[in-house]
Design an enzyme around this catalytic site. Structure first.
Site, PDB file in Angstrom:
ATOM      1  N   ASN A 154       0.805  -1.230   0.000  1.00 34.52           N
ATOM      2  CA  ASN A 154       0.000   0.000   0.000  1.00 34.52           C
ATOM      3  C   ASN A 154       0.839   1.281   0.000  1.00 34.52           C
ATOM      4  O   ASN A 154       0.398   2.316  -0.467  1.00 34.52           O
ATOM      5  CB  ASN A 154      -1.002  -0.012   1.168  1.00 34.52           C
ATOM      6  CG  ASN A 154      -0.333   0.050   2.513  1.00 34.52           C
ATOM      7  OD1 ASN A 154       0.829  -0.331   2.667  1.00 34.52           O
ATOM      8  ND2 ASN A 154      -1.060   0.530   3.500  1.00 34.52           N
ATOM      9  N   LYS A 177      12.354  -7.918   0.987  1.00 33.39           N
ATOM     10  CA  LYS A 177      11.453  -8.645   0.094  1.00 33.39           C
ATOM     11  C   LYS A 177      10.198  -7.797  -0.071  1.00 33.39           C
ATOM     12  O   LYS A 177       9.385  -7.687   0.837  1.00 33.39           O
ATOM     13  CB  LYS A 177      11.075 -10.011   0.669  1.00 33.39           C
ATOM     14  CG  LYS A 177      10.334 -10.851  -0.357  1.00 33.39           C
ATOM     15  CD  LYS A 177       9.308 -11.788   0.224  1.00 33.39           C
ATOM     16  CE  LYS A 177       8.002 -11.159   0.576  1.00 33.39           C
ATOM     17  NZ  LYS A 177       7.207 -10.585  -0.533  1.00 33.39           N
ATOM     18  N   VAL A 234      -0.165 -12.543  10.215  1.00 29.95           N
ATOM     19  CA  VAL A 234       1.196 -12.867   9.777  1.00 29.95           C
ATOM     20  C   VAL A 234       2.220 -12.297  10.767  1.00 29.95           C
ATOM     21  O   VAL A 234       3.225 -12.933  11.076  1.00 29.95           O
ATOM     22  CB  VAL A 234       1.456 -12.342   8.340  1.00 29.95           C
ATOM     23  CG1 VAL A 234       2.904 -12.568   7.930  1.00 29.95           C
ATOM     24  CG2 VAL A 234       0.516 -13.014   7.352  1.00 29.95           C
ATOM     25  N   GLU A 252       4.301  -3.741  12.329  1.00 32.91           N
ATOM     26  CA  GLU A 252       3.214  -2.769  12.116  1.00 32.91           C
ATOM     27  C   GLU A 252       2.076  -3.536  11.480  1.00 32.91           C
ATOM     28  O   GLU A 252       2.190  -3.993  10.339  1.00 32.91           O
ATOM     29  CB  GLU A 252       3.662  -1.646  11.177  1.00 32.91           C
ATOM     30  CG  GLU A 252       4.735  -0.741  11.745  1.00 32.91           C
ATOM     31  CD  GLU A 252       4.303  -0.013  12.994  1.00 32.91           C
ATOM     32  OE1 GLU A 252       3.094   0.067  13.292  1.00 32.91           O
ATOM     33  OE2 GLU A 252       5.192   0.460  13.717  1.00 32.91           O
ATOM     34  N   CYS A 286      -3.041   1.560   6.423  1.00 29.91           N
ATOM     35  CA  CYS A 286      -3.169   1.019   7.791  1.00 29.91           C
ATOM     36  C   CYS A 286      -3.906   2.030   8.649  1.00 29.91           C
ATOM     37  O   CYS A 286      -4.571   1.672   9.610  1.00 29.91           O
ATOM     38  CB  CYS A 286      -1.806   0.784   8.437  1.00 29.91           C
ATOM     39  SG  CYS A 286      -0.608   0.057   7.365  1.00 29.91           S
ATOM     40  N   GLN A 333      -8.157  -8.881  -2.888  1.00 32.99           N
ATOM     41  CA  GLN A 333      -8.577  -7.769  -2.031  1.00 32.99           C
ATOM     42  C   GLN A 333      -9.972  -7.298  -2.414  1.00 32.99           C
ATOM     43  O   GLN A 333     -10.797  -6.990  -1.550  1.00 32.99           O
ATOM     44  CB  GLN A 333      -7.553  -6.634  -2.120  1.00 32.99           C
ATOM     45  CG  GLN A 333      -7.606  -5.655  -0.981  1.00 32.99           C
ATOM     46  CD  GLN A 333      -7.462  -6.307   0.384  1.00 32.99           C
ATOM     47  OE1 GLN A 333      -6.719  -7.265   0.551  1.00 32.99           O
ATOM     48  NE2 GLN A 333      -8.225  -5.828   1.360  1.00 32.99           N
ATOM     49  N   GLU A 466       8.041   3.063  14.032  1.00 31.96           N
ATOM     50  CA  GLU A 466       8.827   3.426  12.858  1.00 31.96           C
ATOM     51  C   GLU A 466       8.921   4.951  12.819  1.00 31.96           C
ATOM     52  O   GLU A 466       8.256   5.662  13.566  1.00 31.96           O
ATOM     53  CB  GLU A 466       8.135   2.906  11.591  1.00 31.96           C
ATOM     54  CG  GLU A 466       7.901   1.422  11.674  1.00 31.96           C
ATOM     55  CD  GLU A 466       7.874   0.741  10.331  1.00 31.96           C
ATOM     56  OE1 GLU A 466       6.776   0.556   9.799  1.00 31.96           O
ATOM     57  OE2 GLU A 466       8.962   0.407   9.805  1.00 31.96           O
TER      58      GLU A 466
HETATM   59  C1  UN1 Z   1      -0.013   3.181   6.138  1.00 28.29           C
HETATM   60  O1  UN1 Z   1      -1.119   3.512   6.523  1.00 28.29           O
HETATM   61  O2  UN1 Z   1       0.210   2.029   5.753  1.00 28.29           O
HETATM   62  O3  UN1 Z   1      -0.091   8.364   7.872  1.00 28.29           O
HETATM   63  C2  UN1 Z   1       1.083   4.157   6.120  1.00 28.29           C
HETATM   64  C3  UN1 Z   1      -0.277   8.163   6.677  1.00 28.29           C
HETATM   65  C4  UN1 Z   1       0.908   7.929   5.788  1.00 28.29           C
HETATM   66  C5  UN1 Z   1       1.496   6.596   6.024  1.00 28.29           C
HETATM   67  C6  UN1 Z   1       0.496   5.512   6.065  1.00 28.29           C
HETATM   68  N1  UN1 Z   1       1.897   8.947   6.025  1.00 28.29           N
HETATM   69  O4  UN1 Z   1      -1.386   8.163   6.199  1.00 28.29           O
END
Ligand code: UN1
Length: 497
Positions: A154, A177, A234, A252, A286, A333, A466
């Protein structure tokens, strides 16, 4: 790097084919007729070769002065600036998100790389007084060795950069990877790093599936850090695979992010926040907004304003500048999203808008789905509880702030949350009591900046972060150093009392 559009692995400074002799096609999710590239279907043997190269390179890289390592990263960042548009266009073709967002993805990689380049001249430890005379105390960061990265599709360049740059500035070496759906963006990053002077073996890329390569990426004794972004399911396996040798694992994972809308909110602003948070990147962040907790006095107005905006979104091929939402990443998806829509309907949530695949014309060649909103969602429903990772938003109501916070915390996850309110007391109370790693006031749940720690609590993460200087703690360990210049044996205070 490639013959026609066939891309190789990058190992020990060389572009090499997999020992398997097999390849896989990477297709455009907005138009599956288009092959973006052909990539190596690697084996454990290829991973082994990459770890060999990284372990060998580590011997020298750890001794390169950190400011010099930072200087190389600075050159990588500057080069990415020059390559930004090309990398963004290629990313949209392989990943589907709209061109403005892939520009942002490359920009995030640039920001992280410049930031970590600067860390080359900091990597601060502390000096602190000793309890004894003529003795000097300090702390220094030491690198760990080879780091294995398993990265998601993503944020195909940003997230690899989040992991690679702090690892390198600390003096580690890397095997990455990339996600099977987005290897091109990582290949582009490798190429830039190769050309800007990252020495052979310091970064290595092996393409292929996590299922086939995961064990060898994690299991090798020389790998001391594993960083993974992906599902909680996972991530749990990664954590368990790291446990026997106590490898650092930075995880994460899932999210079920919430936006609270109070009755005193600027509703227009809250609607725009929800629209961007839920449907930006086709809901595939995410940090995406997956739940709304809205005060019941304003919920009808909020939903009707939001539905109108969602219906107006131009969904299509992200390379067209007017398109506002791209496809889902792949058939799997799309099926997951459509399945959750069916689950929501069966659970008797009220489908406000969307709820189906987009069909006809160019839509038939991609994985397009309508922005979808469910209302009257209750906390027993699966669409309330489970991460969907698509443009599906669940709305529920609350009658006061306490209830809003209770509902916000009603999840196994804890990445991001936000509140829309004009009441500063409510904003600060929610900031304190909503249990997440990231919190926004009058802003959507997405949009984290690279110089603040990124990560989540509960089943979203395992305590690491991170980005920012927090990332350095994943990729280094503290060494406490005591220098006694008294010329005599001085026992520590505890040994003399
Ligand atoms: C993610 O959601 O996988 O905060 C990363 C954000 C982006 C990073 C998202 N700077 O929406």
């Amino acid at each position: 790097m490639k013959a026609s559009n066939t891309y190789k692995n990058y190992i020990g400074g060389q572009w090499v084919e997999s020992k398997s002799g097999a390849t896989t096609e990477n297709r455009n999710p907005a138009n599956t007729d288009e092959v973006v590239g052909v990539f190596q279907k690697s084996t454990a043997e290829d991973v082994q070769a990459a770890i060999d190269a990284a372990a060998e390179a580590y011997k020298k890289w750890r001794l390169v002065p950190a400011p010099k390592r930072g200087e190389i990263l600075y050159n990588v960042a500057a080069r990415l600036v020059a390559e930004k548009e090309r990398c963004a266009r290629e990313m949209t073709r392989e990943m589907g998100k709209i061109i403005d967002e892939t520009r942002g993805d490359v920009q995030e990689a640039i920001d992280m790389t410049f930031y970590m380049a600067g860390e080359g001249r900091r990597l601060f430890g502390v000096t602190t007084p000793s309890e004894l005379a003529n003795k000097f105390n300090m702390t220094v960061r030491q690198p760990l060795g080879v780091c294995s990265f398993i990265t998601p599709w993503n944020f195909p360049m940003a997230i690899p950069a989040w992991k690679i740059m702090p690892a390198l500035v600390c003096g580690n070496t890397v095997v990455i990877k990339p996600a099977t759906d987005t290897p091109l963006s990582v290949a582009n990053l490798m190429k830039v790093m190769e050309e800007e002077g990252v020495p052979p073996g310091v970064v290595n890329m092996v393409t292929g599936s996590g299922g086939a390569l995961g064990d060898s990426l994690i299991g090798d004794d020389r790998v001391r850090v594993v960083s993974f972004t992906g599902s909680t399911e996972v991530g749990r396996k990664v954590s368990m695979a790291c446990a026997p040798k106590f490898k650092h694992s930075c995880l994460e994972m899932g999210g079920k992010n919430v936006q609270i809308v109070m009755d005193d909110a600027d509703l227009g602003l809250a609607v725009e926040g929800a629209l961007w948070g839920a449907f930006g990147t086709t809901g595939q962040r995410c940090t995406a907004t997956s739940r709304i907790v809205c005060h019941h006095d304003v919920v009808d107005k909020f939903i009707s304003m939001l539905a109108k905006r969602a219906e107006s979104l131009n969904v299509g091929n992200g390379l067209e500048e007017s398109v506002q939402m791209g496809p889902c990443i792949n058939q799997g998806q799309l099926d997951t999203v459509l399945n959750y829509i069916e689950i929501g309907k069966k659970e008797s949530a009220r489908l406000v808008t969307g709820g189906e695949k987009l069909t006809g014309g160019a839509y038939d060649k991609g994985f397009f789905v309508k922005p979808t909103i469910f209302a009257e969602v209750t906390r027993d429903m699966r669409i309330w509880k489970e991460e969907i990772f698509g443009p599906v938003l669940s709305v529920t109501t609350c009658s006061n702030l306490d209830e809003a916070i209770e509902l916000a915390n009603d999840t196994i996850y804890g990445l991001s949350a936000s509140i829309y309110t004009r009441d500063v007391n409510k904003a600060y109370t929610a900031m304190r009591d909503v249990y997440t790693g990231i919190f926004y006031v009058n802003a959507p749940t997405i949009g984290a900046e690279t110089h603040l720690p990124f990560g989540g609590v509960k089943e979203t993460g395992n305590g690491h972060r991170e980005a920012a200087t927090a990332a350095l703690d994943v990729f280094s360990e503290w060494k406490s150093v005591y220098v006694d210049f008294s010329g005599a044996l001085q026992r520590a205070q505890i040994d003399t009392e």
